[in-house]
Write an enzyme that holds these catalytic residues in place. Structure first.
Site, PDB file in Angstrom:
ATOM      1  N   ARG A 149       0.803  -1.093  -0.064  1.00 19.44           N
ATOM      2  CA  ARG A 149       0.033   0.013  -0.047  1.00 19.44           C
ATOM      3  C   ARG A 149       0.988   1.068   0.200  1.00 19.44           C
ATOM      4  O   ARG A 149       2.061   1.152   0.530  1.00 19.44           O
ATOM      5  CB  ARG A 149      -0.829   0.093   1.272  1.00 19.44           C
ATOM      6  CG  ARG A 149      -2.017  -1.149   1.200  1.00 19.44           C
ATOM      7  CD  ARG A 149      -2.894  -0.921   2.675  1.00 19.44           C
ATOM      8  NE  ARG A 149      -3.667  -1.920   2.673  1.00 19.44           N
ATOM      9  CZ  ARG A 149      -3.556  -2.959   3.428  1.00 19.44           C
ATOM     10  NH1 ARG A 149      -2.417  -3.225   4.194  1.00 19.44           N
ATOM     11  NH2 ARG A 149      -4.498  -3.784   3.866  1.00 19.44           N
ATOM     12  N   LYS A 173      -3.269  -2.708  11.603  1.00 17.21           N
ATOM     13  CA  LYS A 173      -4.030  -2.394  12.600  1.00 17.21           C
ATOM     14  C   LYS A 173      -4.626  -3.540  13.685  1.00 17.21           C
ATOM     15  O   LYS A 173      -4.359  -4.644  13.192  1.00 17.21           O
ATOM     16  CB  LYS A 173      -5.445  -1.919  11.915  1.00 17.21           C
ATOM     17  CG  LYS A 173      -6.436  -1.413  13.072  1.00 17.21           C
ATOM     18  CD  LYS A 173      -6.048   0.126  13.790  1.00 17.21           C
ATOM     19  CE  LYS A 173      -7.204   0.558  14.282  1.00 17.21           C
ATOM     20  NZ  LYS A 173      -7.009   2.053  14.848  1.00 17.21           N
ATOM     21  N   HIS A 238      -1.886   3.125  -6.406  1.00 15.21           N
ATOM     22  CA  HIS A 238      -2.864   1.876  -5.964  1.00 15.21           C
ATOM     23  C   HIS A 238      -3.179   0.942  -7.180  1.00 15.21           C
ATOM     24  O   HIS A 238      -3.428  -0.251  -7.128  1.00 15.21           O
ATOM     25  CB  HIS A 238      -4.181   2.669  -5.441  1.00 15.21           C
ATOM     26  CG  HIS A 238      -5.415   1.627  -5.058  1.00 15.21           C
ATOM     27  ND1 HIS A 238      -5.172   0.660  -3.887  1.00 15.21           N
ATOM     28  CD2 HIS A 238      -6.478   1.120  -5.564  1.00 15.21           C
ATOM     29  CE1 HIS A 238      -6.316   0.136  -3.656  1.00 15.21           C
ATOM     30  NE2 HIS A 238      -6.898   0.221  -4.699  1.00 15.21           N
ATOM     31  N   ARG A 241      -0.455  -1.474  -7.259  1.00  9.72           N
ATOM     32  CA  ARG A 241      -0.636  -2.471  -6.279  1.00  9.72           C
ATOM     33  C   ARG A 241      -1.909  -3.515  -6.932  1.00  9.72           C
ATOM     34  O   ARG A 241      -1.745  -4.623  -6.666  1.00  9.72           O
ATOM     35  CB  ARG A 241      -1.291  -2.038  -5.039  1.00  9.72           C
ATOM     36  CG  ARG A 241      -1.953  -2.740  -4.047  1.00  9.72           C
ATOM     37  CD  ARG A 241      -2.099  -2.301  -2.525  1.00  9.72           C
ATOM     38  NE  ARG A 241      -3.060  -3.089  -1.667  1.00  9.72           N
ATOM     39  CZ  ARG A 241      -2.874  -3.967  -0.999  1.00  9.72           C
ATOM     40  NH1 ARG A 241      -1.584  -4.428  -0.785  1.00  9.72           N
ATOM     41  NH2 ARG A 241      -3.789  -4.596  -0.176  1.00  9.72           N
ATOM     42  N   HIS A 264      -5.476  -8.422   3.419  1.00 10.63           N
ATOM     43  CA  HIS A 264      -7.081  -8.443   3.141  1.00 10.63           C
ATOM     44  C   HIS A 264      -7.692  -9.062   4.342  1.00 10.63           C
ATOM     45  O   HIS A 264      -7.312 -10.258   4.319  1.00 10.63           O
ATOM     46  CB  HIS A 264      -7.982  -8.640   1.899  1.00 10.63           C
ATOM     47  CG  HIS A 264      -7.278  -7.653   0.862  1.00 10.63           C
ATOM     48  ND1 HIS A 264      -7.579  -8.017  -0.496  1.00 10.63           N
ATOM     49  CD2 HIS A 264      -6.931  -6.461   1.034  1.00 10.63           C
ATOM     50  CE1 HIS A 264      -7.228  -6.874  -1.231  1.00 10.63           C
ATOM     51  NE2 HIS A 264      -6.944  -6.060  -0.425  1.00 10.63           N
ATOM     52  N   TYR A 273     -11.083  -6.740  -5.391  1.00 14.40           N
ATOM     53  CA  TYR A 273      -9.932  -5.887  -5.646  1.00 14.40           C
ATOM     54  C   TYR A 273      -9.388  -6.418  -6.896  1.00 14.40           C
ATOM     55  O   TYR A 273      -8.399  -5.689  -7.502  1.00 14.40           O
ATOM     56  CB  TYR A 273      -9.035  -5.918  -4.369  1.00 14.40           C
ATOM     57  CG  TYR A 273      -7.761  -5.141  -4.668  1.00 14.40           C
ATOM     58  CD1 TYR A 273      -7.887  -3.799  -4.597  1.00 14.40           C
ATOM     59  CD2 TYR A 273      -6.490  -5.868  -4.763  1.00 14.40           C
ATOM     60  CE1 TYR A 273      -6.621  -3.218  -4.884  1.00 14.40           C
ATOM     61  CE2 TYR A 273      -5.329  -5.155  -5.119  1.00 14.40           C
ATOM     62  CZ  TYR A 273      -5.259  -3.696  -4.917  1.00 14.40           C
ATOM     63  OH  TYR A 273      -4.151  -2.936  -5.107  1.00 14.40           O
TER      64      TYR A 273
END
Length: 299
Positions: A149, A173, A238, A241, A264, A273
């Site tokens: 990312r 996270k 992006h 990616r 993910h 995606y």
């Protein structure tokens, strides 16, 4: 709405810097997301499917085009939160789709990628060499070669990549870790670039008192596309990616492995995606379906 406001600002920054969204689109999304946050008492970011459903119920009297725009803003916002590891799920499926279809994400062909690598090689071959060309090479190798990312890439610590280790451990996270593959080319490019990074720098890609910004990364990638003869409107960090994911999938990569590499939390995010070109699906059916028999003719 304090927490929502920060995340909305981050999302809109991404929309402007990476997706190349027009100013009017960004302004409309800000209005839609701010109103939705206000309606949900400042809890838009953590809203569950039930709360989102109640929010959508309030759009019943609005024009279909307005509902589509509002739903699109929220859907992209939640996809961004999931993509950035800020949510473990993507509740966007609870939003209405009033006669609209979700477009396939932008991607690049193998030829496009080769053209950009050729442009980088031409830069590096110049005499005298420019340190910024070495930085460009490292950035591009990591964007396309590892599917990082933009935020992950620009904020990499100086010592995050070790020359004899073919992977990178990233922590997202909630302390969730994932292993990102590193090609020999990427590690070599990083070694060449790191020789020009001050030893005291905490960042692999320093800029001023901090690290390279997402906006600057976006500008660098677009400039490279222009040199390679590719329309800058087609490319962003992006998109690179996404090209990483698409090309791996086309090459036979397992969707679960791809999910792990992309970070993910939900396999559904990976399915949305990534995509496989229609021509490949047709070819697979034509060549591999068990009912296909080249020597059979109709009676």
């Amino acid at each position: 709405m304090g927490g929502d406001r920060v995340l909305i600002d981050r999302f809109l920054e991404m929309m402007a810097a990476e997706a190349g969204a027009a100013r009017n689109t960004v302004a409309a999304y800000r209005t839609d997301l701010s109103l939705a946050s206000e309606t949900l008492g400042g809890a838009l970011a953590e809203a569950d499917a039930a709360a989102i459903g109640r929010l959508a119920d309030g759009w019943a009297t609005l024009a279909k085009s307005t509902v589509a725009r509002k739903a699109s803003a929220l859907r992209r916002f939640y996809a961004f939160l999931a993509e950035e590891g800020l949510r473990a799920d993507d509740p966007g499926s609870a939003l209405p789709r009033p006669g609209t279809s979700r477009p396939l994400p932008k991607t690049l062909s193998a030829g496009d990628i080769e053209a950009m690598f050729a442009a980088i090689d031409a830069r590096i071959a110049r005499v005298p060499p420019d340190r910024n060309d070495l930085r460009l090479s490292a950035l591009f190798e990591l964007l396309y070669g590892s599917g990082l990312r933009a935020t992950e890439l620009v904020s990499l610590p100086r010592g995050a990549i070790v020359s004899d280790r073919p992977y990178l451990i990233l922590k997202g996270k909630g302390g969730r870790e994932r292993m990102v593959p590193l090609s020999d080319r990427a590690r070599a490019a990083v070694v060449r670039w790191r020789a020009h990074v001050p030893a005291a720098s905490p960042w692999l890609f320093p800029s001023g008192k901090s690290h390279l910004s997402r906006m600057r990364l976006y500008q660098i990638v677009r400039a490279l596309a222009g040199e390679a003869g590719i329309s800058p409107d087609r490319i962003s960090p992006h998109v690179l990616r996404h090209a990483f994911a698409t090309h791996l999938l086309e090459g036979g990569a397992d969707l679960r492995a791809l999910q792990a590499m992309l970070g993910h939390a939900d396999i559904a995010t990976t399915e949305i995606y990534t995509h496989v070109d229609a021509w490949r699906l047709v070819r697979l059916v034509s060549e591999l379906h068990p009912l296909i028999d080249a020597g059979r003719t109709r009676p």
